[in-house]
Structure formats: structure tokens, C-alpha cells
Design a protein around this motif. Structure first.
Motif, PDB file in Angstrom:
ATOM      1  N   VAL A 155       3.180  -4.766 -19.251  1.00 45.91           N
ATOM      2  CA  VAL A 155       4.301  -4.028 -19.862  1.00 45.91           C
ATOM      3  C   VAL A 155       5.513  -4.032 -18.929  1.00 45.91           C
ATOM      4  O   VAL A 155       6.650  -4.218 -19.371  1.00 45.91           O
ATOM      5  CB  VAL A 155       3.859  -2.592 -20.221  1.00 45.91           C
ATOM      6  N   ASP A 156       5.274  -3.860 -17.637  1.00 43.42           N
ATOM      7  CA  ASP A 156       6.394  -3.832 -16.677  1.00 43.42           C
ATOM      8  C   ASP A 156       7.138  -5.170 -16.656  1.00 43.42           C
ATOM      9  O   ASP A 156       8.366  -5.212 -16.692  1.00 43.42           O
ATOM     10  CB  ASP A 156       5.865  -3.493 -15.275  1.00 43.42           C
ATOM     11  N   VAL A 157       6.386  -6.268 -16.615  1.00 44.70           N
ATOM     12  CA  VAL A 157       7.022  -7.598 -16.602  1.00 44.70           C
ATOM     13  C   VAL A 157       7.787  -7.825 -17.905  1.00 44.70           C
ATOM     14  O   VAL A 157       8.940  -8.263 -17.900  1.00 44.70           O
ATOM     15  CB  VAL A 157       5.956  -8.719 -16.419  1.00 44.70           C
ATOM     16  N   LEU A 172       7.254   7.496 -14.576  1.00 44.80           N
ATOM     17  CA  LEU A 172       7.301   7.746 -13.128  1.00 44.80           C
ATOM     18  C   LEU A 172       7.050   6.492 -12.269  1.00 44.80           C
ATOM     19  O   LEU A 172       7.203   6.556 -11.053  1.00 44.80           O
ATOM     20  CB  LEU A 172       6.234   8.790 -12.757  1.00 44.80           C
ATOM     21  N   HIS A 173       6.719   5.359 -12.892  1.00 45.52           N
ATOM     22  CA  HIS A 173       6.150   4.260 -12.104  1.00 45.52           C
ATOM     23  C   HIS A 173       7.118   3.669 -11.073  1.00 45.52           C
ATOM     24  O   HIS A 173       6.686   3.108 -10.075  1.00 45.52           O
ATOM     25  CB  HIS A 173       5.616   3.145 -13.016  1.00 45.52           C
ATOM     26  N   ASP A 174       8.433   3.788 -11.302  1.00 45.70           N
ATOM     27  CA  ASP A 174       9.419   3.208 -10.371  1.00 45.70           C
ATOM     28  C   ASP A 174      10.289   4.276  -9.720  1.00 45.70           C
ATOM     29  O   ASP A 174      11.388   3.961  -9.242  1.00 45.70           O
ATOM     30  CB  ASP A 174      10.341   2.236 -11.133  1.00 45.70           C
ATOM     31  N   ILE A 175       9.824   5.495  -9.696  1.00 47.55           N
ATOM     32  CA  ILE A 175      10.674   6.611  -9.260  1.00 47.55           C
ATOM     33  C   ILE A 175      11.192   6.419  -7.823  1.00 47.55           C
ATOM     34  O   ILE A 175      12.274   6.876  -7.463  1.00 47.55           O
ATOM     35  CB  ILE A 175       9.880   7.938  -9.410  1.00 47.55           C
ATOM     36  N   GLU A 208      -0.018  -0.140  -8.699  1.00 43.25           N
ATOM     37  CA  GLU A 208      -0.527  -1.509  -8.942  1.00 43.25           C
ATOM     38  C   GLU A 208       0.234  -2.294 -10.005  1.00 43.25           C
ATOM     39  O   GLU A 208      -0.196  -3.379 -10.382  1.00 43.25           O
ATOM     40  CB  GLU A 208      -2.031  -1.420  -9.286  1.00 43.25           C
ATOM     41  N   HIS A 209       1.386  -1.793 -10.467  1.00 39.47           N
ATOM     42  CA  HIS A 209       2.065  -2.532 -11.542  1.00 39.47           C
ATOM     43  C   HIS A 209       2.688  -3.832 -11.049  1.00 39.47           C
ATOM     44  O   HIS A 209       3.046  -4.690 -11.845  1.00 39.47           O
ATOM     45  CB  HIS A 209       3.095  -1.659 -12.277  1.00 39.47           C
ATOM     46  N   HIS A 210       2.826  -4.005  -9.713  1.00 39.02           N
ATOM     47  CA  HIS A 210       3.336  -5.282  -9.194  1.00 39.02           C
ATOM     48  C   HIS A 210       2.228  -6.153  -8.591  1.00 39.02           C
ATOM     49  O   HIS A 210       2.512  -7.206  -8.020  1.00 39.02           O
ATOM     50  CB  HIS A 210       4.414  -5.043  -8.128  1.00 39.02           C
TER      51      HIS A 210
HETATM   52 FE   LIG Z   1       9.091  -1.253 -13.337  1.00 38.67          FE
END
Ligand SMILES: [Fe+2]
Ligand SMILES: [Fe+2]
Length: 373
Positions: free
Chosen positions: A323-325, A240-243, A294-296
Motif C-alpha cells: 500500500v505504501d509503494v 501514523l506510519h510516516d510521522i 517494516e513498511h520499507h
Molecule cells: Fe509512507
């Protein structure tokens, strides 16, 4: 990057090859221009030229125009479908004239879908993308049960998000959790490699990125000793993180040229959009929202949207950022090819040392080495 004979394995995929057969030179050029950012494109004025050149190359889709010499596209597609030539390659039939006639011609010769000229660039890309995904998803049937259930379940729930986002309805967390159950199970059985390999060629980049992030977050969770329900939370958070990106125009997310400052602001707005969307569901765990929010963010305060830094970022935010990067770098983008796992990790260690938690990153790298092929 190798250590003691262990290797991280491959996470990236090269551009896929699309063949185009059309007697009209200017149309071939237009189609090639439209597709070149997304795919490798090979164009031919006759079917015979295409067969001679493409016979042994791994094609992901073929566009055949109804006028393709020497005997017309319909005859050529029939010939393909009656033999082993281009077996399993989806065919998009193109042509001019009445749409119903074209639909009939395409179905009758065995093409998978049709496009009536003139067609918009986005329609062309969508048609090819859908056909590629059908082929990719068909291959999932041969996977071990847990991986297959993880892929099919997360794909279904991800597809349902687009309707939910459009209607402004809350996310049903129970559905997300039930899709992530098989993912946690499959990763626990070390089947993450099958999952990551299976989404590598998937052409829905948002889904592939979200499931890749979910898979590696769960793997990371296992590596640091977490158990359910934390593992399911990591999987759900990844999915869901980039929905919020679903509300950003496709052309901006997939722009080959550098973004304008306005477009960059729009892309960055996917974080508040995600939070606004997830905020409608009262049942979502707080930590899932932390992953999305907060992933960015970066340890040195250079991230977005809030510019948090240091101790303001907990372990979960730091894991999500790593993980996102890593996933984003390992994926092919319209503006750059995929970066190998080894090169991505080098950049994260050497070029992002003030931004990412290096202790967690070392653990992440060890985990990839332990589980790599
Ligand atoms: Fe992402
Ligand atoms: Fe994001």
C-alpha cells in the motif's frame, strides 16, 4: 490495465496551476522559479493579460502584486471579488513597504492573505499551500457524512501530531482511534473513492499520503475479511506510519533534485524517528508499530532500516509495503509527476517482483479493480 471491462480508476492528480501578476519581470521570474517544482505557473505583467489567458483555466491560486498594471493590484482584486471572475480562487496579495499597511490593503480589497517583499521561498510556498488547502477542505462539506467525518477527523488529529512531535509528548491513541472510526465506516460503505478523490488536490503531501495509505490499508483489510479492531489498527497504522517525517526538513523531503547520500540517509531516518516517537506511547498496539517499522522492508532484503527478508516479514508488513509503494507512486512529487494506478501496479508486478509479496499484490490489484470507478 483493464480486465473484463473493469477499471482501476484514477488515484493521481496533475500539477495545479498558480497565476502570478506582477509588473516586475525579475520578481515574476523569481516567483516562477520558486514554485515550478510544486505547481504549474503562469506569469503576467498586467491584470488584463492574466484575465485574457486564465479566464477559462482551472486556477488553484492567484498572486497579485500591489503594483499590478493598469490600476494596481488592490483595484484588480476588488474587481475580482465583486464579480464572477476567478470565483472561489484564493488570492495572495504581494507588495513592498510597511507590513501593517500591506495587511490592511490585502484585507480591504478582499485578498485571502498577503506577503511582504522580499519573502523567503518557503514562506511563499507555505502561503499558497495553506490557501489551496482551505479551498480543498471547504469542498469536503458537500461530501457524504461518513467521508466528511473521516477527512475532518483525521486532518484534525494529523495537525495535532505536529505539536505533539515538537513537544515530545506521547500520541493519544484514543484520539487516533476515534478519528479512524469514521474512516473504517466510510470505507465499509464504499466511500473510499470520495476520500481518495478529496485528498488528491490537498497540498499537505504528508497528510494526503498518510490518509491515502490508511484508506487503502483499511480497504485491503476488508478485502481479506478482517473486522474491527483490526481494521481500525490498519487505519491508525496508515495515519501514523510516516510521522517521523515531521522531524525532517521540508526542503529535504521536497527537494526537486536527486538527494545527496547524506540527505537520503536523513530521509530514511524517518523510520527510526517514527518508532522513537511512537515508542513514547505505551498504549499503542504492537502491530501498529510493525506497520511503521517494516513498511520499507522488502522480501529480498533490499529494504530498510533492518534489511529483513522473506519469512521475517509477516502478512501485515507485506500489506503495508504494497500500500505504501502504491500510494507513493500514485502521488505527485516535486521531482516527478504522479504515476497512474495502472502504471504503478505494472511497476510493482514487473519491476518489484522479488521485493513485494506477489500473491498479496494480486489480491490488492483485484480489490482495486472491484472497487474502481
Ligand atoms: Fe509512507
Ligand atoms: Fe515511510
Amino acid at each position: 490495465m483493464e480486465q473484463s471491462g473493469r477499471s482501476i480508476g484514477s488515484f493521481s492528480a496533475p500539477k495545479m496551476l498558480v497565476g502570478v501578476i506582477d509588473a516586475n519581470e525579475s520578481h515574476r521570474r523569481q516567483v516562477a522559479q520558486a514554485l515550478v517544482s510544486f505547481y504549474q505557473v503562469a506569469t503576467y505583467s498586467t491584470a488584463a493579460d492574466a484575465v485574457a489567458d486564465l479566464g477559462k483555466r482551472p486556477l488553484c491560486a492567484l498572486l497579485v502584486d500591489q503594483s499590478a498594471p493598469p490600476r494596481g493590484g488592490g483595484d484588480f482584486v476588488r474587481l475580482i471579488r465583486s464579480g464572477n471572475l476567478f470565483a472561489g480562487v484564493p488570492i495572495v496579495f504581494t507588495g513592498t513597504g510597511d507590513e501593517n499597511t500591506l495587511r490592511h490593503q490585502a484585507a480591504e480589497c478582499g485578498a485571502d492573505c498577503f506577503l511582504a517583499k522580499p519573502f523567503r521561498r518557503s514562506l511563499l510556498i507555505r502561503a499558497i499551500s495553506q490557501q489551496i488547502n482551505k479551498t480543498v477542505e471547504k469542498k469536503w462539506e458537500a461530501l457524504p457524512a461518513a467521508s466528511r467525518r473521516a477527512l475532518v477527523g483525521t486532518m484534525d488529529v494529523y495537525n495535532s501530531f505536529s505539536d505533539v512531535v515538537e513537544k515530545g509528548e506521547p500520541v493519544a491513541y484514543a484520539q487516533v482511534l476515534s478519528a479512524c472510526g469514521p474512516l473504517v465506516e466510510a470505507v465499509g460503505m464504499q466511500e473510499h473513492k470520495e476520500i481518495l478523490a478529496s485528498i488528491r488536490s490537498h497540498d499537505n503531501y504528508s497528510y494526503a499520503h498518510s490518509l491515502g495509505t490508511a484508506t487503502l490499508l483499511v480497504l485491503f483489510g476488508y478485502a481479506i475479511g478482517l473486522k474491527d479492531p483490526d481494521l481500525s489498527l490498519l487505519g491508525s497504522g496508515g495515519l501514523l506510519h510516516d510521522i517521523g517525517k515531521m522531524s525532517i526538513p521540508y526542503d529535504v523531503l521536497n527537494k526537486a533534485d536527486p538527494l545527496t547520500p547524506e540527505e537520503l540517509t536523513l530521509v530514511k531516518s524517518h523510520v527510526p524517528l517514527t518508532l522513537q516517537f511512537l515508542g513514547q506511547s505505551a498504549e499503542l498496539p504492537k502491530n501498529l508499530l510493525v506497520i511503521a517499522a517494516e513498511h520499507h522492508e522488502r522480501l529480498d532484503g533490499s529494504g530498510y532500516p533492518r534489511g529483513l527478508k522473506g519469512s521475517e516479514l509477516n502478512e501485515l508488513s507485506r500489506m503495508a509495503a504494497i500500500v505504501d509503494v502504491f500510494c507513493a507512486m500514485s502521488e505527485r512529487r516535486v521531482y516527478r509527476p504522479a504515476i497512474s494506478a495502472e502504471a504503478a501496479l505494472s511497476i510493482m508486478v514487473e519491476g518489484m517482483s522479488s521485493q513485494l509479496d506477489q500473491t498479496l499484490l494480486a489480491l490488492f490489484r483485484e480489490m482495486l479493480l472491484d472497487t474502481g470507478r
